[in-house]
Design an enzyme around this catalytic site. Sequence first.
Site, PDB file in Angstrom:
ATOM      1  N   GLU B  48       7.021 122.192  56.880  1.00  0.00           N
ATOM      2  CA  GLU B  48       6.821 121.761  58.267  1.00  0.00           C
ATOM      3  C   GLU B  48       5.611 120.846  58.310  1.00  0.00           C
ATOM      4  O   GLU B  48       4.524 121.238  57.882  1.00  0.00           O
ATOM      5  CB  GLU B  48       6.414 122.944  59.142  1.00  0.00           C
ATOM      6  CG  GLU B  48       7.446 123.941  59.502  1.00  0.00           C
ATOM      7  CD  GLU B  48       6.763 125.101  60.263  1.00  0.00           C
ATOM      8  OE1 GLU B  48       5.897 124.858  61.123  1.00  0.00           O
ATOM      9  OE2 GLU B  48       7.089 126.245  59.951  1.00  0.00           O
ATOM     10  N   ASP B  59      -0.445 128.044  68.945  1.00  0.00           N
ATOM     11  CA  ASP B  59      -1.217 128.172  67.709  1.00  0.00           C
ATOM     12  C   ASP B  59      -2.574 128.808  67.911  1.00  0.00           C
ATOM     13  O   ASP B  59      -3.159 128.717  68.991  1.00  0.00           O
ATOM     14  CB  ASP B  59      -1.405 126.783  67.083  1.00  0.00           C
ATOM     15  CG  ASP B  59      -0.116 126.260  66.480  1.00  0.00           C
ATOM     16  OD1 ASP B  59       0.464 126.971  65.641  1.00  0.00           O
ATOM     17  OD2 ASP B  59       0.314 125.160  66.849  1.00  0.00           O
TER      18      ASP B  59
END
Lengths: 403, 257
Positions: B48, B59
């Site tokens: 990714e 995140d």
Amino acid sequence: MTTETTVTAEGFFGEYGGQYVPEALIPILDELAAAYDKAKNDPEFQKEFTYYLTKYSGRPTPIYRCANLTKACGGAQIWLKREDLNHLGAHKVNNTIGQILLAKRMGKKKIIAETGAGQHGVAAAATAALMGMECTVYMGEVDIERQKLNVFRMKMMGAEVVPAMSGQRTLKEAVDEALGAWIEHADDTFYLLGSAVGPHPYPSMVRDFQSIIGREARQQFLDEQGKLPDYCIACVGGGSNAIGMFTDFVGDKEVKLVGVEPSGRGLEPGDHAATLCLGTPGIMHGFNSYMLKDENGEPASVYSISAGLDYPSVGPEHSYLKDIGRATYEHASDMEAVDAFFKLSQTEGIIPALESSHALAYALKLAPTLSADQTILVNLSGRGDKDVAEIEKLIASGQITMP
Amino acid sequence: MKLEENLRRRRENKEILLMTHLVLGYPDFDTNREVIAQMVENGVDSIELQIPFSEPVADGPVILKASQESLDHGTKVSDCINFAKEMVEKWDIPFLFMTYYNIVFKYGEEAFFKKCAEIGITGVIVPDIPPEMGGSFYQFAEQYGISPVLIFAPTSSDERMEITGKCSRGFVYCVPRKGVTGAKSEFGDGLTQYLVRCRKHTSLLLGVGFGIESRANVEALIGKADIAIIGSKTIKLVDEKGAASVGPFIRQLLGEK
């Protein structure tokens, strides 16, 4: 109540709003939306809300005709909706009371909140103390420095203040960190969001809690003047005091609604936070709205003399009101706001918050262009005691002079 | 869909696949190049590539900081696209973009997927565009043959897993815990039950991310999931010990000495 800005099931105002959030937040927001829907239609909840607004915050707040200021300006009559007379000195408490009562109903034990100027943090801390709930407030490190007194207030009422250290270390980063903490602790924690921003249901929920401002003001104005004001003016950062003021007037086509954004030091990128005036649609913090971006599409750096207005996005309902032409959005600079700050202090003995001074600054420009039988109603969203130290510093350093 | 085919083919010969992640432009593109070489040469199955956004709401602090620093020294979306093109040409594994919806929105949904197809990116992970919000987003993905990977969370209801499972392509990203990326996960019975529930709602491969740091963590997933996804850990590793430490770490995750 008639309003044409009814929110759709997914929380859109036209193309704005929505729930642009990671999967982990969706069940949490769904739970919140369902709980709020139920509470909203429950007379017991409304009764409790009204009880605290009245007995705890001292509502209704009056409207006040500024005879001296009007005379000094010439032209239209200037009226104030005195939200500065709320408990804690700003409109923020309308929303924190509503949300904390909902949190209690949902069985949550802890509150997290973000704050810019510290007004919402103080209101969150106070209402958490009132309800016996634990309260953690996320605040940008830069704002903590700018608003020491409010930080101390929050701590006095038992809240923990956590500095947000990333990025520009202001409101945007405080929101990021509060959201992160919420995802982790949603089981027992309620996120008490301070403005009419964020993913659905926050923009409509905060709007509903704040709409007491316009509901009262509209009736008070009718009672005292037998007509509606020609203009309603409010400052716009996230936009909660403005949407609270506007909502009940939206159906009154003859009343012009004006939101005033901060143009700070000027209109160059990084010098202002005039999102609706100069931004374009974009997605951050879970919703689509006008947004100030840099050339890469990232939220731009923003600035205003008032810590409560420097946010690179804006409540999505304002974006919609702008696009359909129901409200217009103007801007006022730091210096215009400071002038208005002194003018109201010296003519009426009312020290306005620097945020509200932006709305007032536009009213002072507008009034002389109108006739004496016209009326302008300004939402004085908060009092200026919190800004006095900052103003004193600016005078001492020669950046401004006391008129 | 190219991504699903590719991953399934790899899965035939392995008990579990390894997917890794990095933030583009952090600490810089040269280091990214070196880290990717270390990853691919040591047996990673897919990578990714995160296009940095300043508000990465899904995140944790490690990726937030990496994204911020990458942006601070001027990383542009176009730089990320050029770099991805170079990696796709160089290495024979599927590459995905991970980013946030504002980046796609600003680039233009159709233009973004068209570009992905042009440079050979096979999938995208955009965590803040749930199916209800993304009508045209998912249409363009389909049109250009790019797999949008959706996410299951432990708090997702069965109904919700049905919806996201149907909308996802390539694989489903199963988040095993509440909270943001980079925090520790429990790899106990709770995880097993959760993955059984995930499996019930999709026939796609299951990827598990969030908090995988050791061979033991990877082993705990064998037989329950198809892809172990490593995110923040390699970023921390590169920060502390440099790009060359990634290879040995990957070999260790694969159970090699």
